[in-house]
Each structure stands twice: as C-alpha cells, then as structure tokens.
Design a protein around this motif. Structure first.
Motif, short mmCIF file in Angstrom:
data_model
loop_
_atom_site.label_atom_id
_atom_site.label_comp_id
_atom_site.label_asym_id
_atom_site.label_seq_id
_atom_site.Cartn_x
_atom_site.Cartn_y
_atom_site.Cartn_z
N GLU A 85 0.51 -1.22 -0.13
CA GLU A 85 -0.06 -0.04 0.39
C GLU A 85 1.06 1.47 -0.08
OE1 GLU A 85 -3.29 2.10 -0.74
OE2 GLU A 85 -2.82 0.26 -0.99
N PRO A 86 2.21 1.49 0.63
CA PRO A 86 2.72 2.92 0.39
C PRO A 86 4.06 2.19 -0.82
CG PRO A 86 3.05 1.33 2.95
CD PRO A 86 2.29 0.43 2.16
N PHE A 87 3.75 1.22 -1.38
CA PHE A 87 4.70 1.53 -2.42
C PHE A 87 3.40 2.01 -3.73
CE2 PHE A 87 5.22 -0.36 -6.66
CZ PHE A 87 7.22 0.12 -6.83
N ARG A 88 1.95 1.68 -3.76
CA ARG A 88 0.86 2.03 -4.86
C ARG A 88 0.32 3.92 -4.47
NH1 ARG A 88 -2.03 -2.44 -2.33
NH2 ARG A 88 -1.57 -4.16 -3.91
N LYS A 89 0.62 4.41 -3.35
CA LYS A 89 0.92 5.58 -2.92
C LYS A 89 1.86 6.75 -3.20
CE LYS A 89 -1.48 5.34 1.75
NZ LYS A 89 -0.94 5.72 3.29
N VAL A 90 2.77 5.91 -3.44
CA VAL A 90 3.99 6.82 -4.71
C VAL A 90 3.25 6.91 -5.80
CG1 VAL A 90 6.19 6.41 -5.33
CG2 VAL A 90 5.94 5.57 -2.71
N GLY A 91 3.11 6.12 -6.16
CA GLY A 91 1.96 6.10 -7.72
C GLY A 91 0.71 7.29 -7.88
N PHE A 135 21.96 -17.19 -11.47
CA PHE A 135 20.72 -18.06 -11.62
C PHE A 135 19.84 -18.38 -11.26
CE2 PHE A 135 24.80 -19.99 -13.72
CZ PHE A 135 24.47 -19.42 -14.89
N GLU A 136 20.02 -17.63 -10.14
CA GLU A 136 18.95 -16.91 -8.97
C GLU A 136 18.09 -15.90 -8.69
OE1 GLU A 136 17.53 -19.97 -6.93
OE2 GLU A 136 18.93 -21.32 -8.34
N LEU A 137 19.08 -15.62 -8.44
CA LEU A 137 18.61 -13.71 -8.51
C LEU A 137 18.30 -13.21 -9.49
CD1 LEU A 137 18.53 -12.05 -5.52
CD2 LEU A 137 20.44 -10.95 -5.85
N SER A 138 19.07 -12.89 -10.37
CA SER A 138 18.53 -12.38 -11.07
C SER A 138 17.19 -12.38 -12.48
CB SER A 138 20.16 -12.68 -12.45
OG SER A 138 19.72 -13.35 -13.10
N PRO A 139 16.90 -14.03 -12.94
CA PRO A 139 15.59 -14.01 -12.97
C PRO A 139 14.52 -13.03 -11.93
CG PRO A 139 16.82 -15.87 -13.31
CD PRO A 139 17.65 -14.96 -12.33
N TYR A 140 14.33 -13.63 -10.94
CA TYR A 140 13.58 -12.98 -9.96
C TYR A 140 13.81 -11.42 -10.39
CZ TYR A 140 11.55 -11.30 -6.01
OH TYR A 140 9.98 -10.52 -5.35
N LEU A 141 15.05 -11.32 -10.08
CA LEU A 141 15.01 -9.37 -10.02
C LEU A 141 13.47 -9.17 -10.94
CD1 LEU A 141 17.28 -7.04 -9.18
CD2 LEU A 141 16.96 -6.25 -11.57
N LEU A 142 14.32 -9.45 -12.42
CA LEU A 142 13.45 -8.25 -13.96
C LEU A 142 12.09 -9.03 -13.50
CD1 LEU A 142 15.42 -10.53 -16.56
CD2 LEU A 142 15.62 -8.16 -15.73
N ASP A 143 11.47 -9.99 -12.99
CA ASP A 143 10.06 -10.31 -12.14
C ASP A 143 9.66 -9.56 -11.52
OD1 ASP A 143 9.93 -11.99 -14.82
OD2 ASP A 143 10.15 -13.80 -12.86
N HIS A 144 10.28 -9.21 -10.80
CA HIS A 144 9.97 -8.00 -9.26
C HIS A 144 9.21 -6.95 -9.57
CE1 HIS A 144 10.56 -6.60 -4.66
NE2 HIS A 144 10.96 -5.54 -5.99
N PHE A 145 10.64 -6.18 -10.65
CA PHE A 145 10.21 -5.26 -10.96
C PHE A 145 9.53 -4.36 -12.08
CE2 PHE A 145 14.35 -5.17 -8.25
CZ PHE A 145 13.92 -3.47 -7.63
N ASP A 146 9.32 -5.78 -12.87
CA ASP A 146 8.46 -5.69 -13.61
C ASP A 146 6.81 -6.09 -13.09
OD1 ASP A 146 7.40 -6.23 -16.55
OD2 ASP A 146 6.50 -7.76 -15.52
N GLU A 147 6.54 -6.91 -11.83
CA GLU A 147 5.28 -6.41 -11.55
C GLU A 147 5.72 -5.18 -9.92
OE1 GLU A 147 3.19 -8.24 -10.55
OE2 GLU A 147 3.72 -9.94 -12.34
N MET A 148 6.69 -4.82 -9.96
CA MET A 148 6.27 -3.51 -9.37
C MET A 148 5.92 -2.65 -10.10
SD MET A 148 7.28 -3.76 -5.58
CE MET A 148 6.03 -5.63 -5.91
N ALA A 149 6.70 -2.40 -11.02
CA ALA A 149 5.91 -1.44 -11.89
C ALA A 149 4.38 -1.53 -12.08
CB ALA A 149 7.05 -1.75 -13.09
N ARG A 150 4.12 -2.74 -12.70
CA ARG A 150 2.88 -2.86 -12.51
C ARG A 150 2.51 -2.24 -11.83
NH1 ARG A 150 -1.81 -6.14 -12.92
NH2 ARG A 150 -0.20 -7.47 -10.89
N ALA A 151 2.04 -2.15 -10.97
CA ALA A 151 1.62 -1.94 -9.81
C ALA A 151 1.38 -0.52 -9.86
CB ALA A 151 2.06 -2.80 -8.24
#
Length: 420
Positions: A85-91, A135-151
């Motif tokens: 919610e605080p993240f959405r408030k930024v938007g 192999f572990e962190l980089s794929p998730y970083l892309l997904d994480h920030f893609d979802e954050m940008a969408r939100a």
C-alpha cells in the motif's frame, strides 16, 4: 498485489555473502538510495526539476523500494497487500506532483538497473556468489521490478482518472457559477483556484460553430477534448488552463489573457488566435470573439458578446468566419439605450425615403469617404456624387466633414443594416 499474479513467480531466498550484503542494505540502504537518485535525476528532467519538498519524498520512496526488495529476498516471500500500500501511494502522489507516467516508469527501470549494478559489482569482488547471483537472483529481479512497475502504474492511472473526474466536476461547477446571475465571486475564486486556474487573470470567450455535434454522442467528448488541445497549442497555453462548455449549441472556450494586456491588445491577439484556430480545425466553421472579462460576470458577458458577434455577422452576410464583438460594440451599445437608438434612427429616417441617397451614404462610408472611389463603385459621375452628398447634408442636417457627425452616421447605418 493479488496472489494469483504471483503463483508462477519463483522468489529466491539469498544465502551466504549475498544474504549478509542484502541484510546490510536492509538496515542502511543509503548507498542504493544515493546512487539511484543520482542516476534518475541525471537522466530525466521531470525529476531533476522537482521542488525541494518533492525531492525529499522521492528519496523516501527510493528507500522504501530498496528495503522492500531486501525484505523479499531475505524472507523468500512476496510483499503482502499491506506492504504494497505505501508503494501504491507513491504512484498516487506522483500524479499530484506533476510527474508524467513515462517518467515514473523510467525512474523505476533506472532504479532496478542501478540496484542490479550494485549486486554485479559485489559479485565481481566475490566469485563464489556469482552462480547464485546470476542463476537465482537475476531472473527474479526482472520479475520483481516488472510487477512493481505494473502495480505503481495501475495506482498512478487510477488516481489520474479520479483526479480527472474530480476536476471535470469542478469545471462543471465553475461554468454553473458563470451562468448564474446571483453567483458568489468568492465561490468562483475558490473553485478556480482549486482546479489551478488564476481567477485574477481576465479571459476572452470564443464561441465556435462546429459540426462535431453530428458525430456519435459517445465520441463527442473525445472530439471536443482533441479540438481543445489544438486551441491550447495555437494559443501557446496548457490545455488545463482552458475551460470549455457547450452552451446554446456552441462550443465555448475561455482563453486566458496576458496579465497587464489592455483590452485593445487582448482583442487584437484573440482575433488573430481565432483566425489561426479556424484554419487548423476543420470541424470549426465560424467563431465569435468576445471581449476581455474577469470574474463570473465578466466570463458570462464575454460569452454573450461572442455569440452576439457571430449572430450579427451571419445575419449581415459578412462572408467571414471570424466575428469580433469589438466590430459591433458601438452598435450594440447604442441598442441598449432607447433614447440613443431613436436619435440615431432619426438621423437617416428621412434619407430612407430616397433610396439613392441612402445607398450613396452607405457606399461613401464603406469606401472611407473617398469620393472618386465611391463614384466608381456606384457607377455615377463625380458631380452627381457631390450633389447627392450635399443633399444628404441638407436633409440630415449635418456636415460630412465633421468627424463626430460622421461617426454617428457610421453607427446609424450599421444599426440599420443589422436590423434588415
């Protein structure tokens, strides 16, 4: 964030040195914040020009985003709806701070890139973490920030839509205040300031005849908004500074004047603007131009003048598509006084019994009192013209060499033509 959106997202839980590094940044993300802020402010003018208070909020939002990332990969759990919610408030805040959505998303992309660079630099110094990093962190970083940008984009657009509806409601209220004879000036000022319009600046109403009303009702508002953008671009102002309303079958647009402009300078500028707009918007057929007014009564008066100018111009068959009230202001002023109107009518009443004399007077005035040119237009001998002008002076009881009397004749002839 709903859970269904994250069922296929694999969230790593960092270990070893990566975990130690992430925990350190969770406690103090200053390095991430400063590098991210620098990268974004150097790459996007919208952020570089933010006022001091907004820049502080920007820094806080970067810090929140960095801590949110660290928490996610330390726990291996996606942020809860409460965490988001605080993240959405930024938007939502960015809408009111005037940051474009494109700049907001670019900032988030630059932030994710800067964060990943920090992790890559750590990986370069510690080869033993590279496999986990790549192999572990980089794929998730892309997904994480893609979802954050969408939100954040969804929150931004929802707030933008609500703000638009709110402003439209206030603009509708402002127009009601303009056309309400008993409207309160203080209330007009309050509503104007709420939607970002300076009530102390005079405005001129332009009244447009347009064929846009012939389109489908569902498309009218979109078409009117499109045309308003063209008007704003031609006037070199922001579309948000304009106010529009449909009134008596015409599109009314109030254009802000330049502070300190005289009514004469404003009238000239608005006439030129109206001519340019007619040339640029095919849907506009004619435009009436009112005179500068301030406050609810001034705005309303300018609308009446613009519509009156158009009505008179069309009735007289002027053949133009831009009609200025200033061109008929003297005539309309005379109409408002019965005594003045009767006096002016009496000036040419006796001439109306001799059509040749009346036509000669009209032509003489149209040709700016140039006798040779008047005779040529009428197709008569100059001596005949001189005789007729002498007869006009004799019958009407005046002197065509007297500027004051000549001005009265101009108005009287104009009133007569307007009444036919």
């Amino acid at each position: 964030m709903d859970l269904e959106a994250n069922l296929d997202m694999k969230i790593p839980r960092v270990t070893g040195k990566l975990r130690e590094m992430t925990a350190a940044y969770q406690r103090d993300p200053t390095v991430i914040v400063e590098r991210t802020y620098r990268a974004i402010s150097q790459s996007d003018a919208a952020y570089a020009k933010l006022p001091l208070g907004t820049k502080s909020d920007f820094m806080v939002s970067i810090r929140f985003s960095a801590v949110l990332w660290c928490n996610t990969i330390l726990t291996g759990e996606y942020p809860s709806d409460e965490d988001m919610e605080p993240f959405r408030k930024v938007g939502r805040r960015r809408v009111h701070q005037g940051v474009p959505l494109a700049s907001l998303l670019r900032a988030y992309r630059l932030g994710s890139k800067e964060l990943w660079t920090i992790y890559l630099e750590f990986g370069a110094e510690h080869p033993d973490v590279q496999n986990e990093l790549l192999f572990e962190l980089s794929p998730y970083l892309l997904d994480h920030f893609d979802e954050m940008a969408r939100a954040i984009a969804v929150a931004y657009m929802e707030e933008q839509y609500e703000q638009s509806r709110w402003k439209e409601a206030l603009r509708y209220e402002l127009c009601n205040l303009v056309f309400d004879a008993s409207s309160d000036v203080s209330e007009f000022n309050r509503v104007s300031e709420t939607i970002g319009i300076d009530p102390t600046i005079g405005r001129v109403a332009l009244a447009f005849n347009s064929n846009v009303l012939d389109t489908f009702p569902s498309r009218i508002e979109k078409e009117l908004d499109r045309m308003l953008v063209v008007v704003a671009r031609t006037a070199k102002v922001n579309a948000a500074d304009l106010v529009r309303v449909m009134y008596r079958g015409r599109l009314i647009v109030w254009i802000p004047c330049i502070r300190g402009d005289s009514i004469l300078a404003s009238d000239r500028r608005m006439g030129e603007l109206a001519t340019q707009v007619i040339a640029n918007v095919a849907e506009f057929k004619q435009v009436g131009v009112g005179m500068m007014g301030q406050g609810p009564s001034g705005w309303s008066c300018s609308v009446d003048e613009a519509i009156k100018a158009m009505d008179v111009g069309e009735r007289m068959g002027a053949g133009d598509n831009v009609y200025r009230y200033s061109d008929i202001a003297l005539n309309e002023g005379a109409r408002r006084s019965d005594n003045v109107l009767r006096y002016l009518e009496s000036l040419i009443e006796r001439l109306s019994h001799e059509p040749d004399l009346l036509r000669t007077l009209e032509c003489y005035l149209e040709q700016f009192q140039k006798r040779k040119q008047t005779a040529q237009v009428l197709g008569i001998h100059p001596n005949t013209l001189n005789y007729r002008l002498e007869r006009i002076e004799e019958i009407a009881g005046g002197n065509l060499g007297d500027p004051a009397w000549l001005a009265k004749l101009y108005v009287a002839i104009g009133l007569r033509k307007g009444s036919l």
